[in-house]
Design an enzyme around this catalytic site. Sequence first.
Site, short mmCIF file in Angstrom:
data_model
loop_
_atom_site.label_atom_id
_atom_site.label_comp_id
_atom_site.label_asym_id
_atom_site.label_seq_id
_atom_site.Cartn_x
_atom_site.Cartn_y
_atom_site.Cartn_z
N ASN A 164 -15.04 -51.61 25.50
CA ASN A 164 -13.90 -51.14 26.30
C ASN A 164 -12.69 -50.82 25.42
O ASN A 164 -12.07 -49.76 25.56
CB ASN A 164 -13.53 -52.17 27.36
CG ASN A 164 -14.64 -52.36 28.37
OD1 ASN A 164 -15.63 -51.62 28.36
ND2 ASN A 164 -14.51 -53.35 29.24
N LYS A 195 -14.04 3.05 29.65
CA LYS A 195 -13.21 1.89 29.96
C LYS A 195 -12.83 1.07 28.74
O LYS A 195 -13.62 0.83 27.85
CB LYS A 195 -13.94 0.97 30.94
CG LYS A 195 -14.11 1.58 32.31
CD LYS A 195 -12.89 1.37 33.18
CE LYS A 195 -12.95 0.01 33.83
NZ LYS A 195 -11.68 -0.31 34.49
N ASN A 218 -10.95 -2.53 28.73
CA ASN A 218 -10.43 -3.55 29.65
C ASN A 218 -9.79 -4.71 28.89
O ASN A 218 -10.30 -5.13 27.85
CB ASN A 218 -11.58 -4.09 30.51
CG ASN A 218 -12.22 -3.01 31.36
OD1 ASN A 218 -11.53 -2.11 31.84
ND2 ASN A 218 -13.53 -3.09 31.52
N GLU A 277 -7.61 -11.65 30.69
CA GLU A 277 -8.11 -12.17 31.96
C GLU A 277 -8.71 -13.56 31.77
O GLU A 277 -8.54 -14.46 32.60
CB GLU A 277 -9.13 -11.21 32.56
CG GLU A 277 -8.46 -9.90 33.00
CD GLU A 277 -9.45 -8.76 33.22
OE1 GLU A 277 -9.05 -7.78 33.85
OE2 GLU A 277 -10.60 -8.83 32.77
N1 ARG Z 1 -19.35 -45.17 27.18
C1 ARG Z 1 -18.37 -46.01 27.78
C2 ARG Z 1 -17.13 -45.17 28.13
O1 ARG Z 1 -17.03 -44.08 27.70
C3 ARG Z 1 -18.00 -47.09 26.84
C4 ARG Z 1 -17.56 -48.38 27.45
C5 ARG Z 1 -18.64 -49.07 28.18
N2 ARG Z 1 -18.21 -50.34 28.59
C6 ARG Z 1 -18.84 -51.05 29.52
N3 ARG Z 1 -18.37 -52.18 29.79
N4 ARG Z 1 -19.87 -50.60 30.16
O2 ARG Z 1 -16.26 -45.60 28.85
#
Ligand code: ARG
Length: 504
Positions: free
Chosen positions: A130, A301, A303, A308
Site C-alpha cells: 500500500n 482535401k 484536413n 481535431e
Molecule cells: N496493485 C495494487 C495497487 O495498484 C498494489 C497494492 C495492493 N495492496 C493490497 N493490499 N492488495 O493498488
Amino acid sequence: MTDEEDSEDGSEAQRASKRSSGERSDPRDVVRRERFSGGPARDFLSSLAADERIFAADLAVDRAHVVMLAEQDIVDEADAAAILEALADVEAAGHGELPDGEDVHAAIETAVIDRVGARGGRMHTARSRNDEVATCIRYRLREDVLDVAEATLAAREVLADAAADHTDTVMPGFTHLQPAQPTTLGHYLSSYESALARDTDRLLDAYERVNRSPLGAAAFAGTPFDVDRERTAELLGFDGLVVNSMDAASARDFLVETTAAAATLATTLSGLAEDLVVYSTQGYVELADEYASTSSIMPQKKNPDTMELVRGTAGDAAAGLNGLLSTLKGLPRAYNRDLQRAHPHAFEAVEAVEAATEVAAGAVATADWRTEALSAAAGEGFSTATGVADLLAMAGVPFRTAHEVVARAAEEGSDYAACEAAAEAVLSESLDAYVDREAVEAALDPETSVASRDSVGGPAPAAVENALAEARDDIDADAAAVESRRADLAAAENGLEAEVATYV
Ligand code: ARG
C-alpha cells in the site's frame, strides 16, 4: 546448503515432519504463498501489465527502502547486498521478464527471491504494497508532470515567437463566431500564451503535492520497525513526507489535481485547435502538410486532423478526471483495491495531453498565416463599429446613445455616410458637431482601430510587444523552476545509485 540456494531437495513430507518435530523451519518453505492468486480471477486481480509504467519506480523504491533498512540495522548488510544485486539483475532483465504476480511489487519480490532465496523476502520488511504503490505512483508521476510542464513551456515559446512575428498583422476578432472587433494576430496568439502560462503554474503547483513520500506508512497503520522515513524520502528525491500513515496510504488527491491540471490544459488547447480548424476553413491559415491529413476518396482535401485530435484529447482528459473522481468518491479508509484503477486515469490523461501539447505547438510553429486574407477580413461585418461609438462617447455622448447611433448606421452601411445619417436621425444634429470626419474615418479603418486600443493587455502592436516581453520573462522563470526540480531528481537518483554501490 545455504539459505540462498534455491533447491528442490527434500520432499514436502520431509519438510512438514521437520516443522512438526520443532526444528527451526527452513525459510524456503515459506517463500511463496500462492493462496489467493491462482483462481479464475487471477487476471482480473493483476495490474502487472499496467504496472509497466512504475517498474523503474518500484526498483528505485525497493533500493531506497533496502538501503534504509540496512542503515537502521533492520536488515544486515549481506542480505541488503544480495537483494540490491538481485534488483540490478531484475532491472536488466526488464519488466517483460518478471514472473507472474498480482502486481509489479509482488512480481519483483518474487524475482528477487528467485535469485537470492528466502532472504530476498526481507526486502518487504516494514512496508506494505500500500505505501509501496503510493510511493511508486508519485515517483513516476512527478517526472510526467515535469514533462507536461516542459511541453507547455515549448508551446508558450512557439506562441510568443509567432505573436512577435505578427504584432502588426490585423485580423478579425470574433465573439459568438461572428466578426466583432479587429485585433492583431499577435494579440490572438499571445492570448493563448497567457492561458498556457496558467496551465504551467497549475502543473508546477500540483507537483509540490505529488512530490511527497508516503513510504514507511506500511499498510496504513505504521510499523514497529525503527524505519527512517525522512531517509527514504531523501534517497528518492521527495520534498518531505505525507506524514499521517493512514493518509499516506490512502491519499490520491494528488492524482485528482494533476489530472485536473492536465484536463484544464487540454481544454485550453482544444480552443486553440478549434480556432485553427475554423481559420483553416476561412483561408486565414494553412497548416503545414505534416500537421494535416487527406481524404481517402476526395483527392483535393487537406484536413486539419491533428487539431481535431487535439480538440478530442480534451474530452479524453475530462473523462479521465471524471473516472478518477468516480473511483475515489466515497472510498472508505484506508486502502481498497479500487485504488488500483485510479492512477491509470491520471497516467493516461497526462500522457495524452503531453502529446497533444507538442502537436499543437508544432502546428502553430509551422502554420502559414494568410496575412492578406486576415487583414482583408478584419473590417468585415462593420467590425469597427464599436470604435465609432467610443469616439462619440469620448465627445460627450452617453455611450448608450452612441451605441444607438452606430447601431442605426449599421442597418444602412459601414461608412461615414451611414454614420452621418444615423447621427441626424438619433441626435437630431450633424455628426461633425461631435467628431470630425477624419476621426470617424480613422476609427472605421481596422488598422487605426487596433492601434487606438493600446492600454495594458490590448491589441495595439506596442501593447502586445510589452506583453510578450513579460511573457518571455515568465517562460524563463518557469523553465528555471522545472530545471531545478529536474536537477533535484537527478541528484537524488545519483545519490541513491552511489549508496547502492557501497553495498554491491
Ligand atoms: N496493485 C495494487 C495497487 O495498484 C498494489 C497494492 C495492493 N495492496 C493490497 N493490499 N492488495 O493498488
